[in-house]
Design a protein around this motif. Structure first.
Motif, PDB file in Angstrom:
ATOM      1  N   VAL A 279       0.640  -1.453  -0.490  1.00  0.00           N
ATOM      2  CA  VAL A 279      -0.147  -0.309   0.190  1.00  0.00           C
ATOM      3  C   VAL A 279       0.958   1.595   0.050  1.00  0.00           C
ATOM      4  N   THR A 280       0.530   2.166  -0.446  1.00  0.00           N
ATOM      5  CA  THR A 280       1.002   3.267  -0.860  1.00  0.00           C
ATOM      6  C   THR A 280       0.180   4.410  -0.624  1.00  0.00           C
ATOM      7  N   PHE A 281       0.222   5.293   0.459  1.00  0.00           N
ATOM      8  CA  PHE A 281      -0.417   6.198   1.306  1.00  0.00           C
ATOM      9  C   PHE A 281       0.599   7.462   0.052  1.00  0.00           C
ATOM     10  N   ASN A 282      -0.513   8.677  -0.138  1.00  0.00           N
ATOM     11  CA  ASN A 282       0.354  10.220  -0.479  1.00  0.00           C
ATOM     12  C   ASN A 282      -0.539  11.243   0.160  1.00  0.00           C
ATOM     13  N   LEU A 283       0.349  11.640   1.275  1.00  0.00           N
ATOM     14  CA  LEU A 283      -0.237  12.688   2.843  1.00  0.00           C
ATOM     15  C   LEU A 283      -0.504  13.403   1.698  1.00  0.00           C
ATOM     16  N   LEU A 284      -1.238  14.494   1.270  1.00  0.00           N
ATOM     17  CA  LEU A 284      -1.782  15.391   0.799  1.00  0.00           C
ATOM     18  C   LEU A 284      -1.788  16.534   1.478  1.00  0.00           C
ATOM     19  N   GLN A 285      -2.669  16.298   2.868  1.00  0.00           N
ATOM     20  CA  GLN A 285      -2.941  17.847   3.962  1.00  0.00           C
ATOM     21  C   GLN A 285      -3.580  17.407   4.895  1.00  0.00           C
ATOM     22  N   ALA A 286      -3.124  18.197   5.928  1.00  0.00           N
ATOM     23  CA  ALA A 286      -3.533  17.324   7.668  1.00  0.00           C
ATOM     24  C   ALA A 286      -4.777  17.311   7.606  1.00  0.00           C
ATOM     25  N   THR A 287      -5.145  16.676   8.213  1.00  0.00           N
ATOM     26  CA  THR A 287      -6.674  16.804   8.934  1.00  0.00           C
ATOM     27  C   THR A 287      -7.093  17.503  10.375  1.00  0.00           C
ATOM     28  N   PRO A 288      -8.189  17.821  10.147  1.00  0.00           N
ATOM     29  CA  PRO A 288      -8.369  18.887  11.022  1.00  0.00           C
ATOM     30  C   PRO A 288      -9.018  18.377  12.670  1.00  0.00           C
ATOM     31  N   ASP A 289      -8.679  18.295  13.808  1.00  0.00           N
ATOM     32  CA  ASP A 289      -8.348  17.444  14.687  1.00  0.00           C
ATOM     33  C   ASP A 289      -9.982  16.782  15.332  1.00  0.00           C
ATOM     34  N   GLY A 290      -9.731  15.203  15.263  1.00  0.00           N
ATOM     35  CA  GLY A 290     -10.925  14.930  15.753  1.00  0.00           C
ATOM     36  C   GLY A 290     -11.928  14.191  14.175  1.00  0.00           C
ATOM     37  N   ALA A 291     -10.750  14.829  13.484  1.00  0.00           N
ATOM     38  CA  ALA A 291     -11.160  14.490  12.006  1.00  0.00           C
ATOM     39  C   ALA A 291     -11.269  12.954  11.612  1.00  0.00           C
ATOM     40  N   THR A 292     -11.309  11.618  11.098  1.00  0.00           N
ATOM     41  CA  THR A 292     -10.109  10.711  10.640  1.00  0.00           C
ATOM     42  C   THR A 292     -10.590  10.238   8.978  1.00  0.00           C
ATOM     43  N   LEU A 293      -9.070   9.823   8.285  1.00  0.00           N
ATOM     44  CA  LEU A 293      -9.586   9.052   7.304  1.00  0.00           C
ATOM     45  C   LEU A 293      -9.420   7.750   7.237  1.00  0.00           C
ATOM     46  N   ASN A 294     -11.164   6.931   6.756  1.00  0.00           N
ATOM     47  CA  ASN A 294     -11.354   5.616   6.976  1.00  0.00           C
ATOM     48  C   ASN A 294     -10.851   4.695   5.389  1.00  0.00           C
ATOM     49  N   ILE A 295     -10.228   3.986   5.763  1.00  0.00           N
ATOM     50  CA  ILE A 295      -9.866   3.568   4.306  1.00  0.00           C
ATOM     51  C   ILE A 295     -10.015   1.479   4.349  1.00  0.00           C
ATOM     52  N   SER A 296     -10.049   1.155   3.929  1.00  0.00           N
ATOM     53  CA  SER A 296     -11.327   0.013   3.536  1.00  0.00           C
ATOM     54  C   SER A 296      -9.861  -1.319   2.237  1.00  0.00           C
ATOM     55  N   ILE A 297      -9.920  -1.939   2.327  1.00  0.00           N
ATOM     56  CA  ILE A 297      -8.493  -2.600   1.538  1.00  0.00           C
ATOM     57  C   ILE A 297      -9.383  -4.532   1.369  1.00  0.00           C
ATOM     58  N   GLY A 298      -9.810  -4.337   0.243  1.00  0.00           N
ATOM     59  CA  GLY A 298     -10.902  -5.491  -0.033  1.00  0.00           C
ATOM     60  C   GLY A 298     -10.114  -5.898  -1.993  1.00  0.00           C
TER      61      GLY A 298
END
Length: 567
Positions: A279-298
């Motif tokens: 898996v390769t992640f490309n970080l684009l910007q910071a997430t605000p406090d209390g925010a999350t990114l949800n990832i599902s790999i299938g």
């Protein structure tokens, strides 16, 4: 062919007797119609060529069969080629089968757009599952700017040398002369970028106001600078102050900071490849406090669906070619185009394919995939049924279709099953240093090649395409068990029959060899007929010459007799 007859009466001295004393009849060209020598020769030669014509008919029939066999061979090759992605199911980064392909979906919780904060790619064989990601800060490169200059093309009047680099990397000396402009300095810096990893550019702030910007090409590393001789060039341009520190940092160098599933991590780049395998992640910007990114790999089941659809198309193409060779005329006999009517090999192939399709593997059948035969005995696919079972029982579909290989010891990992999986006992030998030295089956160590801890089945053996890794440190015997799903069985049947050493190629080769022998007979017959034609032309030319000579003699004798009678 030419008859000459004469009758001579008793000698008489009278004129009338003399006139009737001799009678000559000929079919020669002088006194009667000409013989059609050409027609005689043609008839004789054609009689010789009748056998060649019969043999040529056999050759043409054989060529039609060869073409038909080659069509079956090509269609089978296409069939097994399309099945290759379904025939095996090993899941790793090197796997190219449909079961190893992966897809990822992104969503977000809180005040952030998932696609704006993160992009990612997933390689074959990546572990499936769900993850949460938060980004505290993204990695950035240092960017500094100088003071305003009135022109970018006018000579600066500065002369000196400075050293430039990035972090602890390589540096390069850059020399500036008094005739160089701001643009010339930028060009000189960029000429060394491959060494320094520092780029220069000019920003036009306003009319008559230009500033030089230096930017690191790598994140999380500071630009290093020192004046080595002459004028302090960057200080003159307002990039550094009298102490050598940068006067205006537009962007500081910093590492990326993020948290995956609650584990905090830091990296010097925004392209993260070493957190989740494949898996390769490309970080684009910071997430605000209390925010999350949800990832599902299938599993990317669309690849499986596409492969099954391709199989249906390819199977029906082959089946249609077979049916064309079983066509009958209105009287119930084989159609003139059905040159393989009743062919046993063709029937054997169809029987083998249909037997494989009727298999039950792991409690499932092709009907569970939405596959069925229509009224024309062609395969049909209910895509909704297939989509449904892929979403509810992917493991069952994998077992039903593909080859499965398991080892009795967890120390032997399956890297690849190949498309002809085998069941056997693998005897492994490890030396006193713990190094794997051989792998054998039934005492034969030539079946596998050892490369470090990797065991690879050798080409030309039953184990070709199979590969394992061994993590053990002692010699042992491990049982390897393999099963073949429907796609694997179909793959093996199609490949075996269509291969260069398969039954179809044997039939093709035998027919072509037979045609070569028959063609040689035709050539020999035609050569003999040509020689015979030449012989007849010579012989009949001699006949014609003899007839003409005889006619000339008859004409002379008649003239002589007539002359004698008149006397």
């Amino acid at each position: 062919m030419t008859s000459v007859s004469s009758s001579t009466s008793s000698t008489s001295t009278t004129s009338s007797a003399s006139s009737s004393a001799s009678s000559v009849t000929t079919t020669g060209t002088t006194t009667s119609t000409s013989i059609d020598w050409s027609a005689l020769i043609t008839a004789a030669v054609n009689a010789k060529l009748e056998l060649a014509t019969t043999i040529s008919t056999t050759i043409t029939s054989n060529e039609a069969k060869v073409t038909a066999y080659q069509t079956l061979q090509t269609d089978l090759s296409t069939l097994y080629g399309g099945l290759s992605s379904l025939a095996t199911s090993v899941v790793n980064s090197l796997a190219t089968n449909a079961f190893a392909t992966r897809s990822a979906t992104l969503s977000s919780t809180g005040d952030v757009s998932a696609s704006s904060a993160l992009s990612m790619s997933v390689s074959n064989g990546a572990a499936t599952g769900g993850h949460t990601l938060t980004i505290s800060q993204i990695a950035t490169a240092q960017k500094v700017v100088g003071t305003s200059q009135s022109s970018q093309t006018a000579a600066l009047g500065y002369s000196g040398t400075f050293s430039l680099g990035l972090g602890s990397g390589s540096t390069a000396d850059i020399t500036v002369t008094s005739t160089m402009s701001l643009q010339d300095v930028v060009d000189a810096v960029n000429a060394q970028t491959s060494t320094t990893n520092v780029q220069a550019s000019i920003v036009q702030v306003s009319s008559g106001s230009y500033e030089m910007v230096l930017t690191g090409t790598e994140d999380a590393a500071d630009i290093t600078y020192s004046s080595t001789s002459g004028d302090d060039i960057l200080n003159k341009l307002g990039v550094t102050d009298s102490s050598g520190a940068f006067t205006d940092a537009l962007q500081k160098a910093q590492a990326a900071e993020f948290s995956l599933d609650g584990i905090s991590m830091t990296r010097d780049t925004n392209d993260i490849t070493d957190v989740l395998s494949g898996v390769t992640f490309n970080l684009l910007q910071a997430t605000p406090d209390g925010a999350t990114l949800n990832i599902s790999i299938g599993a990317d089941t669309s690849q499986i669906e596409s492969a099954v659809e391709t199989f249906v198309t390819n199977y029906n193409t082959f089946r249609d070619a077979v049916m064309a060779q079983q066509a009958t005329a209105s009287d119930g006999t084989a159609s003139s185009s059905a040159v393989l009517f009743g062919d046993g090999t063709m029937r054997d192939i169809m029987d083998a394919l249909q037997n494989a399709l009727s298999s039950t593997v792991g409690g499932l059948t092709m009907a569970d995939l939405g596959l069925s035969f229509n009224e024309n005995n062609e395969l049909e696919l209910d895509t909704s049924t297939l989509s449904g079972i892929l979403s509810t029982n992917l493991s069952g579909v994998t077992t039903l279709l593909s080859a499965q290989t398991k080892a009795s010891s967890s120390q032997l990992s399956v890297v690849n099953t190949g498309t002809s999986p085998q069941s056997f006992t693998l005897d492994l030998t490890v030396d006193s240093s713990g190094n794997l030295t051989s792998a054998s089956v039934g005492g034969d160590s030539s079946l596998f090649t050892i490369s470090g801890t990797t065991i690879i089945g050798n080409a030309g053996t039953a184990y070709a395409g199979m590969a394992f890794t061994y993590s053990g440190t002692t010699s042992q015997s491990i049982t390897v068990t393999s099963t073949s799903g429907i796609a694997t069985q179909l793959y093996q049947i199609a490949k075996t029959y269509s291969s260069s050493s398969g039954a179809l190629q044997t039939l093709i080769t035998n027919l072509q060899d037979r045609d070569n022998v028959l063609q040689q007979k035709v050539d020999d017959i035609e050569s003999a007929a040509t020689a015979y034609q030449t012989q007849l032309q010579t012989q009949y030319a001699n006949y014609q010459a003899a007839i003409e000579s005889a006619n000339n003699t008859l004409t002379y004798l008649k003239a002589l007799l007539n002359s004698s009678s008149s006397n």
